[in-house]
Motif scaffolding. Structure first.
Motif, PDB file in Angstrom:
ATOM      1  N   VAL A 439       0.819  -1.210   0.000  1.00 22.52           N
ATOM      2  CA  VAL A 439       0.000   0.000   0.000  1.00 22.52           C
ATOM      3  C   VAL A 439       0.857   1.267   0.000  1.00 22.52           C
ATOM      4  O   VAL A 439       0.418   2.328  -0.459  1.00 22.52           O
ATOM      5  N   ASN A 440       2.092   1.147   0.460  1.00 19.72           N
ATOM      6  CA  ASN A 440       3.000   2.298   0.488  1.00 19.72           C
ATOM      7  C   ASN A 440       4.040   2.225  -0.621  1.00 19.72           C
ATOM      8  O   ASN A 440       5.103   2.810  -0.523  1.00 19.72           O
ATOM      9  N   LYS A 441       3.727   1.490  -1.684  1.00 13.09           N
ATOM     10  CA  LYS A 441       4.678   1.354  -2.789  1.00 13.09           C
ATOM     11  C   LYS A 441       4.010   1.751  -4.099  1.00 13.09           C
ATOM     12  O   LYS A 441       2.808   1.526  -4.306  1.00 13.09           O
ATOM     13  N   LEU A 442       4.795   2.330  -4.989  1.00 13.55           N
ATOM     14  CA  LEU A 442       4.312   2.698  -6.318  1.00 13.55           C
ATOM     15  C   LEU A 442       5.118   1.932  -7.358  1.00 13.55           C
ATOM     16  O   LEU A 442       6.353   1.903  -7.306  1.00 13.55           O
ATOM     17  N   LEU A 443       4.420   1.326  -8.296  1.00 15.10           N
ATOM     18  CA  LEU A 443       5.056   0.584  -9.381  1.00 15.10           C
ATOM     19  C   LEU A 443       5.462   1.585 -10.464  1.00 15.10           C
ATOM     20  O   LEU A 443       4.610   2.176 -11.127  1.00 15.10           O
ATOM     21  N   THR A 444       6.763   1.773 -10.614  1.00 16.11           N
ATOM     22  CA  THR A 444       7.238   2.785 -11.567  1.00 16.11           C
ATOM     23  C   THR A 444       8.667   2.508 -11.997  1.00 16.11           C
ATOM     24  O   THR A 444       9.437   1.877 -11.263  1.00 16.11           O
ATOM     25  N   ARG A 445       8.998   2.986 -13.204  1.00 20.46           N
ATOM     26  CA  ARG A 445      10.378   2.931 -13.681  1.00 20.46           C
ATOM     27  C   ARG A 445      11.040   4.300 -13.572  1.00 20.46           C
ATOM     28  O   ARG A 445      12.225   4.452 -13.824  1.00 20.46           O
ATOM     29  N   SER A 446      10.265   5.300 -13.239  1.00 23.01           N
ATOM     30  CA  SER A 446      10.795   6.663 -13.175  1.00 23.01           C
ATOM     31  C   SER A 446      11.773   6.806 -12.010  1.00 23.01           C
ATOM     32  O   SER A 446      11.623   6.171 -10.970  1.00 23.01           O
ATOM     33  N   GLY A 447      12.753   7.659 -12.205  1.00 24.25           N
ATOM     34  CA  GLY A 447      13.693   7.920 -11.126  1.00 24.25           C
ATOM     35  C   GLY A 447      13.202   8.987 -10.164  1.00 24.25           C
ATOM     36  O   GLY A 447      13.856   9.267  -9.155  1.00 24.25           O
ATOM     37  N   LYS A 448      12.031   9.559 -10.427  1.00 25.70           N
ATOM     38  CA  LYS A 448      11.502  10.617  -9.570  1.00 25.70           C
ATOM     39  C   LYS A 448      10.941  10.050  -8.271  1.00 25.70           C
ATOM     40  O   LYS A 448      10.589   8.883  -8.178  1.00 25.70           O
ATOM     41  N   ASN A 449      10.822  10.894  -7.282  1.00 29.14           N
ATOM     42  CA  ASN A 449      10.208  10.542  -6.009  1.00 29.14           C
ATOM     43  C   ASN A 449       8.769  10.092  -6.245  1.00 29.14           C
ATOM     44  O   ASN A 449       8.004  10.748  -6.960  1.00 29.14           O
ATOM     45  N   ALA A 450       8.374   8.956  -5.635  1.00 28.43           N
ATOM     46  CA  ALA A 450       7.055   8.378  -5.889  1.00 28.43           C
ATOM     47  C   ALA A 450       5.934   9.316  -5.443  1.00 28.43           C
ATOM     48  O   ALA A 450       4.906   9.461  -6.130  1.00 28.43           O
ATOM     49  N   ARG A 451       6.109   9.967  -4.303  1.00 25.65           N
ATOM     50  CA  ARG A 451       5.074  10.896  -3.807  1.00 25.65           C
ATOM     51  C   ARG A 451       4.881  12.054  -4.783  1.00 25.65           C
ATOM     52  O   ARG A 451       3.741  12.444  -5.087  1.00 25.65           O
ATOM     53  N   GLU A 452       5.981  12.573  -5.283  1.00 29.05           N
ATOM     54  CA  GLU A 452       5.891  13.683  -6.230  1.00 29.05           C
ATOM     55  C   GLU A 452       5.214  13.249  -7.528  1.00 29.05           C
ATOM     56  O   GLU A 452       4.441  14.015  -8.121  1.00 29.05           O
ATOM     57  N   LEU A 453       5.508  12.018  -7.979  1.00 28.27           N
ATOM     58  CA  LEU A 453       4.867  11.514  -9.194  1.00 28.27           C
ATOM     59  C   LEU A 453       3.353  11.507  -9.041  1.00 28.27           C
ATOM     60  O   LEU A 453       2.618  11.894  -9.959  1.00 28.27           O
ATOM     61  N   ILE A 454       2.879  11.074  -7.875  1.00 30.11           N
ATOM     62  CA  ILE A 454       1.434  11.003  -7.632  1.00 30.11           C
ATOM     63  C   ILE A 454       0.831  12.401  -7.584  1.00 30.11           C
ATOM     64  O   ILE A 454      -0.195  12.681  -8.223  1.00 30.11           O
ATOM     65  N   LEU A 455       1.456  13.305  -6.847  1.00 30.72           N
ATOM     66  CA  LEU A 455       0.903  14.639  -6.676  1.00 30.72           C
ATOM     67  C   LEU A 455       0.972  15.467  -7.955  1.00 30.72           C
ATOM     68  O   LEU A 455       0.133  16.349  -8.176  1.00 30.72           O
ATOM     69  N   ASP A 456       1.958  15.168  -8.804  1.00 33.63           N
ATOM     70  CA  ASP A 456       2.109  15.927 -10.051  1.00 33.63           C
ATOM     71  C   ASP A 456       1.228  15.387 -11.176  1.00 33.63           C
ATOM     72  O   ASP A 456       1.089  16.037 -12.217  1.00 33.63           O
ATOM     73  N   CYS A 457       0.666  14.206 -10.984  1.00 36.44           N
ATOM     74  CA  CYS A 457      -0.101  13.567 -12.060  1.00 36.44           C
ATOM     75  C   CYS A 457      -1.539  14.091 -12.067  1.00 36.44           C
ATOM     76  O   CYS A 457      -2.245  14.033 -11.056  1.00 36.44           O
ATOM     77  N   ALA A 458      -1.993  14.554 -13.233  1.00 37.04           N
ATOM     78  CA  ALA A 458      -3.361  15.050 -13.382  1.00 37.04           C
ATOM     79  C   ALA A 458      -4.268  14.028 -14.071  1.00 37.04           C
ATOM     80  O   ALA A 458      -5.461  14.296 -14.268  1.00 37.04           O
ATOM     81  N   ASP A 459      -3.707  12.890 -14.449  1.00 36.07           N
ATOM     82  CA  ASP A 459      -4.462  11.847 -15.157  1.00 36.07           C
ATOM     83  C   ASP A 459      -5.115  10.932 -14.125  1.00 36.07           C
ATOM     84  O   ASP A 459      -4.467  10.043 -13.561  1.00 36.07           O
ATOM     85  N   GLU A 460      -6.415  11.118 -13.873  1.00 41.50           N
ATOM     86  CA  GLU A 460      -7.099  10.339 -12.848  1.00 41.50           C
ATOM     87  C   GLU A 460      -7.144   8.857 -13.191  1.00 41.50           C
ATOM     88  O   GLU A 460      -7.052   8.006 -12.300  1.00 41.50           O
ATOM     89  N   ALA A 461      -7.289   8.540 -14.469  1.00 46.77           N
ATOM     90  CA  ALA A 461      -7.326   7.128 -14.873  1.00 46.77           C
ATOM     91  C   ALA A 461      -5.986   6.452 -14.605  1.00 46.77           C
ATOM     92  O   ALA A 461      -5.929   5.298 -14.162  1.00 46.77           O
ATOM     93  N   ALA A 462      -4.899   7.155 -14.902  1.00 49.59           N
ATOM     94  CA  ALA A 462      -3.570   6.596 -14.644  1.00 49.59           C
ATOM     95  C   ALA A 462      -3.371   6.377 -13.147  1.00 49.59           C
ATOM     96  O   ALA A 462      -2.851   5.336 -12.725  1.00 49.59           O
ATOM     97  N   LEU A 463      -3.786   7.347 -12.329  1.00 50.50           N
ATOM     98  CA  LEU A 463      -3.670   7.193 -10.880  1.00 50.50           C
ATOM     99  C   LEU A 463      -4.504   6.010 -10.382  1.00 50.50           C
ATOM    100  O   LEU A 463      -4.049   5.219  -9.557  1.00 50.50           O
ATOM    101  N   PHE A 464      -5.716   5.888 -10.913  1.00 41.80           N
ATOM    102  CA  PHE A 464      -6.594   4.810 -10.433  1.00 41.80           C
ATOM    103  C   PHE A 464      -6.077   3.437 -10.850  1.00 41.80           C
ATOM    104  O   PHE A 464      -6.368   2.440 -10.197  1.00 41.80           O
TER     105      PHE A 464
END
Length: 522
Positions: A439-464
């Protein structure tokens, strides 16, 4: 031979050290690395034993307290003194007070060297402090009953599972042995000298390629590597050569671990490698299309690859009904933790898969998964699991089934690219210092901070697609961690359960197809 069996032989006084063995030179770090390799399933080399050496050459027992009168065959350790002594000292006896002993740090998944406390020497259950995972003395791991008594009763079930899986891994790890008989002492000294002047012992797959595989080449690729080359178009990932060798043994009908490459000629080896690649292709196709395991990195156990290859080699075109039943076998066996462990278990499954009757093979495999209604399918993403454990791999497999999207581009994450650098870099922590579950992990290949990726994302479908709805995102923005975890769990937990229920079908009838029953009764 399993570690548990080796320690039993030593305790009975049936493992001995000859006079021509070199003195012990391993440091504490060497001993920790050996146990760490066993824990992670890495190869630790082949050991050489001399069975029933003549009187006067028997050496001294590895267990100094063993009885003088020994029942059964005795073995002289020609090569492997350092490894076997380390295993005996770590697992076969209780350390002395103030002696440097091995403990396992569960929180960081590593072995440490230190003297044990009086409570640890008495095998007393440790006190639980703020959910911390206590270090376990390694000498308790060999006996499941002793380990069970040591694990605190109040410890959460999922934490208990970590310790029981640790003990199981160590006990059931299979060591490779060459056993010689009727040799002269001078001949054994010669073999010992050759082994110890030629570097590290070779693994079985290296022996195969050295003796025969290297003589089977295609476009500059030789031996077991040819199989991976022929499967590369599937984008399933690289299969370990040791697994490929087991598949080759399985499709040949050879006992797993017993193939002698010296008895193969080049033509036979070439044919066997081609047959192995064909069988693995069918197994991989089933895993991807029927069991929805998209990559070898999310196949929780090695056993299914070997067994499925044997099954499809024997039954290349199974009925649709049997493919469904085979999917149930895979997921019920994986979730029920019945597809890992000792080599004997692998051989039993391979024998089942090799039955001449397709339906009979399926029924035999399903019986090994136990009662389907006893399976626990209510997994929780707040559970503390590591990606090196089978349970963590199954979590990841279920998450990938949700087709998560890249939070920067909005495109679906490509599985083949995800695993370029292995599993461990995939799940990034979202809230530093918080709980360590999925629940505290994000599946990603990006080198960016996971929290920032979530907060910066405006695509609700991608987040869901990652189980993050608008409310969870806003909770994270205002640093309401508990609310974020609660909302995300409410999305992900039903997804996990639906995935496991869809693949195990525990409420469905496992009877063969009607046409099969009609054919058998005719």
């Amino acid at each position: 031979m399993t570690v548990e069996r080796v320690i039993k032989l030593a305790s009975e006084g049936r493992l001995c050290m000859p006079s021509f063995q070199r003195p012990l030179r391993w440091e504490a770090s060497d001993r920790r690395e050996l146990l760490d390799s066993i824990y992670r399933g890495y190869p630790v080399g082949t050991l050489l034993l001399w069975k029933n050496a003549p009187t006067g050459s028997a050496g001294r027992p590895l267990n100094a307290s063993a009885p003088e009168q020994v029942q059964g065959e005795r073995y002289l350790v020609v090569d492997g003194q350092q490894r076997l002594t380390t295993l005996w000292d770590a697992l076969g006896r209780k350390p002395a007070p103030r002696e440097g002993a091995l403990v396992f740090d569960m929180a960081n998944e590593k072995f440490l060297s230190r003297p044990l406390s009086r409570e640890e020497l008495d095998a007393a259950p440790p006190a639980l402090e703020d959910g911390a995972l206590p270090e376990v003395p390694v000498y308790l791991l060999l006996d499941a009953a002793s380990l069970s008594e040591w694990v605190p009763h109040a410890m959460p079930r999922e934490q208990k599972r970590l310790y029981f899986e640790l003990g199981k891994r160590i006990r059931e790890y299979t060591l490779g042995f060459y056993v010689v008989a009727d040799a002269e002492i001078d001949a054994l000294r010669h073999v010992f000298d050759r082994i110890n002047t030629s570097g590290k012992s070779m693994r079985r797959e290296e022996v195969f390629d050295a003796l025969i595989g290297s003589r089977v080449t295609e476009d500059g690729i030789a031996g077991l590597a040819l199989v991976n080359a022929r499967l590369s178009d599937l984008d399933f990932g690289r299969i370990d050569p040791s697994t490929i060798l087991k598949v080759l043994e399985a499709v040949r009908g050879t006992r797993i671990g017993r193939l002698d490459p010296r008895r193969l000629d080049v033509a036979a080896a070439e044919s066997d490698l081609h047959r192995t690649a064909t069988a693995l292709r069918a197994a991989i196709s089933f895993l991807r299309n029927d069991a929805h395991v998209p990559h070898v990195e999310v196949c929780p156990y090695e056993l299914p690859l070997v067994v499925l290859a044997r099954f499809f080699d024997k039954h290349p075109s199974p009925s649709e009904r049997n493919r469904i039943l085979l999917r149930r076998w895979f997921w019920r066996g994986s979730i029920g933790e019945r597809l890992g462990g000792a080599s004997a278990t692998l051989q039993q499954h391979v024998d089942d898969a090799g039955e001449n009757d397709e339906d009979q093979s399926i029924r035999a495999l399903l019986r090994r998964t136990g009662s389907p209604r006893e399976l626990d399918l209510a997994w929780d993403v707040t559970q503390d699991v590591g990606l090196n454990a089978a349970r963590g791999v199954m979590f990841l497999c279920a998450l990938l089934d949700g087709r998560p999207r890249d939070l920067e581009t909005g495109e679906q994450l490509a599985v083949t690219e995800l695993f370029d650098r292995g599993r461990t870099e995939l799940l990034r922590p979202i809230v530093r210092g918080a709980r360590v579950g999925v629940v505290n992990k994000l599946l990603t290949r990006s080198g960016k901070n996971a929290r920032e990726l979530i907060l910066d994302c405006a695509d609700e479908a991608a987040l869901f697609s990652h189980g993050i709805d608008g409310g969870a995102r806003e909770a994270l923005r205002r640093s309401d961690v508990d609310e974020f975890f609660a909302r995300r769990s409410a999305v992900l937990n039903p997804r996990l359960r639906a995935f496991f229920e869809r693949h195990t079908e525990v409420e469905r009838d496992d009877a063969p197809s009607l046409s099969s029953m009609t054919r058998r009764s005719a």
